[in-house]
Scaffold this motif. Structure first.
Motif, short mmCIF file in Angstrom:
data_model
loop_
_atom_site.label_atom_id
_atom_site.label_comp_id
_atom_site.label_asym_id
_atom_site.label_seq_id
_atom_site.Cartn_x
_atom_site.Cartn_y
_atom_site.Cartn_z
N PRO A 211 -11.21 5.68 9.57
CA PRO A 211 -11.54 4.81 7.91
C PRO A 211 -10.82 5.20 6.96
O PRO A 211 -10.60 4.17 6.20
CB PRO A 211 -13.17 4.39 8.01
CG PRO A 211 -13.86 5.92 9.62
CD PRO A 211 -12.42 6.26 9.68
N GLN A 212 -10.20 5.59 6.99
CA GLN A 212 -9.46 6.67 5.05
C GLN A 212 -8.15 5.83 5.86
O GLN A 212 -7.55 5.25 4.96
CB GLN A 212 -9.30 8.03 4.97
CG GLN A 212 -10.42 8.73 3.95
CD GLN A 212 -11.80 8.31 4.88
OE1 GLN A 212 -11.68 8.64 6.41
NE2 GLN A 212 -12.70 8.31 4.65
N ILE A 213 -7.36 6.02 7.36
CA ILE A 213 -6.66 5.71 7.63
C ILE A 213 -5.94 4.24 7.03
O ILE A 213 -5.80 4.06 7.17
CB ILE A 213 -5.89 5.76 8.85
CG1 ILE A 213 -5.71 7.55 9.32
CG2 ILE A 213 -4.44 5.57 9.67
CD1 ILE A 213 -5.44 8.03 10.64
N MET A 214 -6.91 3.26 7.86
CA MET A 214 -7.44 2.03 7.82
C MET A 214 -7.62 1.05 6.45
O MET A 214 -6.44 0.08 6.02
CB MET A 214 -8.64 1.14 8.96
CG MET A 214 -8.05 1.51 10.32
SD MET A 214 -7.07 1.19 10.50
CE MET A 214 -7.59 -0.11 11.48
N SER A 215 -8.46 1.84 5.94
CA SER A 215 -8.79 1.60 4.25
C SER A 215 -7.33 1.78 3.18
O SER A 215 -6.81 0.41 2.80
CB SER A 215 -9.83 2.59 3.29
OG SER A 215 -11.22 1.88 4.25
N LEU A 216 -6.55 2.44 3.40
CA LEU A 216 -5.16 2.85 3.46
C LEU A 216 -4.40 2.09 3.11
O LEU A 216 -3.27 1.63 2.60
CB LEU A 216 -4.85 4.72 3.19
CG LEU A 216 -5.84 5.68 2.15
CD1 LEU A 216 -5.64 6.85 2.65
CD2 LEU A 216 -5.54 5.54 0.76
#
Length: 292
Positions: A211-216
């Motif tokens: 989720p962090q990868i995609m949000s960033l």
């Protein structure tokens, strides 16, 4: 990053939770706050994450005089008509509470250092955030949080044996407040541009969860903090329900817009799948696809 639950199916319901992407504009451009969780933490130990956590029973014990939004309005902002108003308000409050507990920042507040210290003292002693704020005459600005997305962990998770139903919010970091990191939960609190975070992830310097990868990756395409906030104001939160499968012994996670996902319309620009290889989650197009 270890994937200890690779392939396992989890039948328990997802836990309601909230997380906040705190933003500021700095010399390098848009920056986001991340915290490195203690390595012995049960969920995402050693991983860099945004402040957040699961809903606490005290979040449901709201004090109307301490917040600036009603439950009905919170539900409207989340664009979830089936959600109980009290639950919608509690999710906003959980986002604010977790941010304050984990890094000492209270978005939307004009409280000075002494007031924030007093608030922290009361909450550490066991008083819930609403009551503590009311005792000090501080209003909690739930309106400072803008709903961004909703992530629901699939029954076949890839990074934890727990499922979460997490509402992501974006908020401006209060410029006059100092970070006070929670030593029990974090070992590092840093400001970085989304691009730098992804580059460090790719270099193996830090770990990130999907989720962090995609949000960033999404944030790299939006410019400064005002552009991110405007984007949040002009569209409903994206619903992200990842759909994983295993291909030749490799875990693949698909997102809306991917040919293998049941939702054919993309939630936002960028990669639509991540593949676990080289001991990390990677898009098919590598770092360039993450950075847009």
């Amino acid at each position: 990053m270890a994937i200890p639950f690779f392939g396992d199916v989890v039948d328990t319901p997802p836990l309601p939770s909230a997380t906040v992407m705190l933003l500021r504009d700095g010399a390098p451009g848009l920056q986001v706050l991340l915290m490195r969780r203690h390595g012995n933490t049960a969920v995402l130990g050693g991983v860099h994450v945004f402040p957040g956590g699961k809903l606490d029973p005290t979040d449901l014990l709201d004090r109307a005089d301490a917040v600036d939004l009603s439950g009905a309005l919170c539900r409207q902002r989340l664009a979830e008509p089936e959600l109980e108003p009290a639950q919608a308000l509690a999710l906003h409050l959980a986002a604010l509470r977790e941010t304050f507990e984990e890094c000492g920042l209270l978005p939307g507040s004009l409280a000075d250092a002494a007031q924030l210290a007093a608030l922290r003292e009361r909450t550490l002693a066991g008083t819930n955030l609403c009551s503590a704020a009311s005792e000090l005459g501080l209003g909690l600005k739930l309106s400072a949080l803008l709903p961004w997305s909703r992530w629901i962990t699939p029954r076949q998770p890839s990074v934890s044996n727990k499922r979460f139903d997490t509402r992501f919010f974006v908020a401006l970091a209060p410029p006059e407040q100092d970070i006070v990191a929670c030593a029990r939960e974090t070992t590092e609190v840093v400001w970085m541009t989304p691009r730098t975070v992804l580059e460090r992830y790719w270099a193996g310097d830090i770990d990130l969860a999907p989720p962090q990868i995609m949000s960033l990756s999404h944030l790299t395409r939006l410019g400064g903090a005002d552009a991110v906030l405007d984007h949040a104001r002009t569209r409903p939160p994206a619903l992200i329900a990842p759909e994983p499968f295993d291909e030749d012994g490799v875990r693949v996670i698909c997102y809306p817009g991917d040919p293998a996902h049941s939702q054919r319309e993309a939630a936002w620009p960028g990669p639509t799948r991540l593949r676990f290889r080289n001991r990390r989650f990677e898009p098919e197009g590598g770092l360039d696809e993450l950075l847009g």
